[in-house]
Write an enzyme that holds these catalytic residues in place. Structure first.
Site, PDB file in Angstrom:
ATOM      1  N   CYS A 130       0.815  -1.222   0.000  1.00 40.32           N
ATOM      2  CA  CYS A 130       0.000   0.000   0.000  1.00 40.32           C
ATOM      3  C   CYS A 130       0.854   1.281   0.000  1.00 40.32           C
ATOM      4  CB  CYS A 130      -0.959  -0.013   1.178  1.00 40.32           C
ATOM      5  SG  CYS A 130      -0.217  -0.543   2.716  1.00 40.32           S
ATOM      6  N   HIS A 243      -2.629   6.549   4.392  1.00 40.03           N
ATOM      7  CA  HIS A 243      -1.186   6.665   4.631  1.00 40.03           C
ATOM      8  C   HIS A 243      -0.678   7.958   3.987  1.00 40.03           C
ATOM      9  CE1 HIS A 243      -1.326   2.621   5.968  1.00 40.03           C
ATOM     10  NE2 HIS A 243      -0.587   2.014   5.053  1.00 40.03           N
TER      11      HIS A 243
HETATM   12  P1  NAP Z   1      -7.996  -8.168   8.459  1.00 41.60           P
HETATM   13  O1  NAP Z   1      -8.870  -6.991   8.687  1.00 41.60           O
HETATM   14  O2  NAP Z   1      -7.311  -8.782   9.623  1.00 41.60           O
HETATM   15  O3  NAP Z   1      -8.876  -9.299   7.701  1.00 41.60           O
HETATM   16  C1  NAP Z   1      -8.382 -10.581   7.457  1.00 41.60           C
HETATM   17  C2  NAP Z   1      -9.399 -11.381   6.657  1.00 41.60           C
HETATM   18  O4  NAP Z   1      -8.838 -12.669   6.398  1.00 41.60           O
HETATM   19  C3  NAP Z   1     -10.715 -11.628   7.389  1.00 41.60           C
HETATM   20  O5  NAP Z   1     -11.774 -11.665   6.466  1.00 41.60           O
HETATM   21  C4  NAP Z   1     -10.491 -13.017   7.963  1.00 41.60           C
HETATM   22  O6  NAP Z   1     -11.680 -13.732   8.192  1.00 41.60           O
HETATM   23  C5  NAP Z   1      -9.727 -13.681   6.838  1.00 41.60           C
HETATM   24  N1  NAP Z   1      -9.024 -14.854   7.332  1.00 41.60           N
HETATM   25  C6  NAP Z   1      -8.123 -14.930   8.328  1.00 41.60           C
HETATM   26  N2  NAP Z   1      -7.748 -16.218   8.527  1.00 41.60           N
HETATM   27  C7  NAP Z   1      -8.433 -16.953   7.620  1.00 41.60           C
HETATM   28  C8  NAP Z   1      -8.499 -18.342   7.317  1.00 41.60           C
HETATM   29  N3  NAP Z   1      -7.778 -19.225   7.996  1.00 41.60           N
HETATM   30  N4  NAP Z   1      -9.314 -18.744   6.318  1.00 41.60           N
HETATM   31  C9  NAP Z   1     -10.064 -17.845   5.639  1.00 41.60           C
HETATM   32  N5  NAP Z   1     -10.047 -16.516   5.874  1.00 41.60           N
HETATM   33  C10 NAP Z   1      -9.244 -16.087   6.858  1.00 41.60           C
HETATM   34  O7  NAP Z   1      -6.821  -7.838   7.426  1.00 41.60           O
HETATM   35  P2  NAP Z   1      -6.791  -6.787   6.194  1.00 41.60           P
HETATM   36  O8  NAP Z   1      -6.200  -5.523   6.652  1.00 41.60           O
HETATM   37  O9  NAP Z   1      -8.115  -6.792   5.536  1.00 41.60           O
HETATM   38  O10 NAP Z   1      -5.659  -7.426   5.273  1.00 41.60           O
HETATM   39  C11 NAP Z   1      -5.862  -8.573   4.487  1.00 41.60           C
HETATM   40  C12 NAP Z   1      -4.706  -8.757   3.509  1.00 41.60           C
HETATM   41  O11 NAP Z   1      -4.588  -7.594   2.687  1.00 41.60           O
HETATM   42  C13 NAP Z   1      -3.335  -8.965   4.125  1.00 41.60           C
HETATM   43  O12 NAP Z   1      -2.600  -9.834   3.298  1.00 41.60           O
HETATM   44  C14 NAP Z   1      -2.727  -7.583   4.095  1.00 41.60           C
HETATM   45  O13 NAP Z   1      -1.329  -7.615   4.096  1.00 41.60           O
HETATM   46  C15 NAP Z   1      -3.262  -7.089   2.771  1.00 41.60           C
HETATM   47  N6  NAP Z   1      -3.324  -5.632   2.643  1.00 41.60           N
HETATM   48  C16 NAP Z   1      -3.932  -4.894   3.601  1.00 41.60           C
HETATM   49  C17 NAP Z   1      -3.972  -3.523   3.449  1.00 41.60           C
HETATM   50  C18 NAP Z   1      -4.650  -2.650   4.457  1.00 41.60           C
HETATM   51  O14 NAP Z   1      -4.612  -1.419   4.278  1.00 41.60           O
HETATM   52  N7  NAP Z   1      -5.267  -3.166   5.502  1.00 41.60           N
HETATM   53  C19 NAP Z   1      -3.402  -2.912   2.334  1.00 41.60           C
HETATM   54  C20 NAP Z   1      -2.793  -3.715   1.376  1.00 41.60           C
HETATM   55  C21 NAP Z   1      -2.763  -5.064   1.548  1.00 41.60           C
HETATM   56  P3  NAP Z   1     -12.372 -13.776   9.656  1.00 41.60           P
HETATM   57  O15 NAP Z   1     -13.094 -12.463   9.810  1.00 41.60           O
HETATM   58  O16 NAP Z   1     -13.318 -14.943   9.529  1.00 41.60           O
HETATM   59  O17 NAP Z   1     -11.305 -13.983  10.640  1.00 41.60           O
END
Ligand code: NAP
Length: 334
Positions: A130, A243
């Site tokens: 990001c 950010h």
């Molecule tokens: P988050 O809010 O913690 O959400 C994680 C998601 O993954 C939830 O839907 C969770 O489901 C699911 N998950 C976790 N364990 C799982 C499993 N064993 N099987 C299936 N689903 C599972 O994280 P996020 O910020 O959205 O980030 C997600 C990804 O995007 C990461 O790889 C991160 O590096 C990337 N990313 C994030 C951002 C950002 O700004 N946040 C920017 C760029 C990239 P449950 O609700 O059921 O636990």
């Protein structure tokens, strides 16, 4: 590719997943059918696309039958385990995690910069880091005009970049402090409320963090610029969303504030907000929930030859994640 594809969101209940659903809706992406996948914890939860309620299902290796495009946003280990199964089922994966980004067989794409790379995919396309994506929205047009050699940068990264639990942590800690209670920590190693942490991602033997090195490594791949160098300090700040990055860039060709302003004012996906005398410059609070990134505080760098300083801000849940992924999906159905 089906013009009305069956889309799946893996990690649909997370900070990015929720934004993906909203972005598909707002951009009128021609979703034929939407499947929402998450962990067993979320099974049965209902989320809405337009007026339609969709029940979240558990992600398994059999989840991808009949799906055309899968937007993955559940972390690197989930992408590693499940993306190959999705590809095997005939689905194109757009992956938000860092797991496939530096794989030579996987295009790493910011559509405004290297959208044509989408066509080279072999089943998986990676969404960039990001902070890198937001920085490049301003740096790449400048590179096209003046050939960037290297940058020195510091990021000011919002807690939503760490996911839904980190948003709760900031909210909880602010409440605890205001109520005079003991601050509890679950996500970050230190209190994030009323603090800044010079620590994003894990440390490498060089002393940089993995997050800091993504700017150089991913920047080279996206800009097709093998000699690009970037020295970055990534900092987590108590901001909910968006950010910001302070950049000093050194160019091969002579640059001026006026010529840079002209270039940036025409750049796609970017707004020039640069009237410091009126206290107008990009702010995370105001760029949050916007598709375009914003750039301002343009000035000649007094410590570099052919150097320009600028400040760029963008909603990392959108341009750094959900929006960029949906833009890639739009390229796929063109
Ligand atoms: P988050 O809010 O913690 O959400 C994680 C998601 O993954 C939830 O839907 C969770 O489901 C699911 N998950 C976790 N364990 C799982 C499993 N064993 N099987 C299936 N689903 C599972 O994280 P996020 O910020 O959205 O980030 C997600 C990804 O995007 C990461 O790889 C991160 O590096 C990337 N990313 C994030 C951002 C950002 O700004 N946040 C920017 C760029 C990239 P449950 O609700 O059921 O636990």
């Amino acid at each position: 590719m089906n013009r009305n594809p069956h889309v799946a969101i893996v990690g649909a209940t997370g900070a990015v997943g929720i934004e993906m659903i909203k972005t598909l809706e707002k951009r009128n992406f021609p979703v034929g059918k939407l499947t929402l996948l998450a962990s067993a914890r979320s099974v049965g939860k209902k989320l809405k696309l337009k007026e339609q309620e969709i029940t979240v299902q558990e992600l398994t290796k059999d989840s991808f039958k009949g799906i055309d495009i899968a937007l993955f946003s559940a972390g690197g280990s989930i992408s590693k385990e499940f993306a190959p199964a999705a590809v095997k089922a005939g689905c194109v994966v757009v992956d938000n995690s860092s797991y496939f980004r530096m794989d030579d067989t996987v295009p790493l794409v910011v559509p405004e910069i290297n959208g044509a790379d989408v066509k080279k995919h072999k089943g998986i396309i990676a969404n960039p880091n990001c902070t890198t994506a937001i920085t490049l929205m301003a740096l790449y047009p400048l590179h096209q005009a003046f050939n960037v050699k290297r940058i020195f940068a510091s990021s000011y990264q919002a807690v939503s970049g760490t996911g839904a639990k980190a948003i709760e942590e900031l909210e909880r800690q602010v409440g605890q402090i205001v109520a005079g209670k003991t601050v509890t920590k679950e996500v970050y190693p230190h209190q994030i409320a009323f603090n800044v942490l010079p620590h994003v991602d894990s440390f490498l033997p060089t002393g940089y963090t993995k997050e800091e090195m993504k700017m150089e490594n991913e920047g080279r791949k996206i800009m097709h610029h093998a000699s690009f160098r970037a020295s970055v300090t990534c900092v987590r700040v108590p901001v909910y969303r968006a950010h910001s990055i302070a950049v000093s860039a050194e160019f091969e060709k002579p640059v001026s504030v006026e010529s840079a302003r002209l270039v940036l004012s025409k750049a796609p996906g970017l707004d020039l907000v640069d009237a410091p005398e009126k206290a107008e410059y990009p702010l995370p609070l105001y760029v949050a929930e916007k598709y375009n990134c914003q750039v301002g505080r343009l000035r000649m760098d007094c410590a570099l030859d052919n150097g320009l300083c600028f400040w760029v801000a963008g909603d990392q849940l959108l341009k750094g994640a959900a929006l960029n992924a949906v833009q890639i999906a739009e390229e796929l159905i063109k």
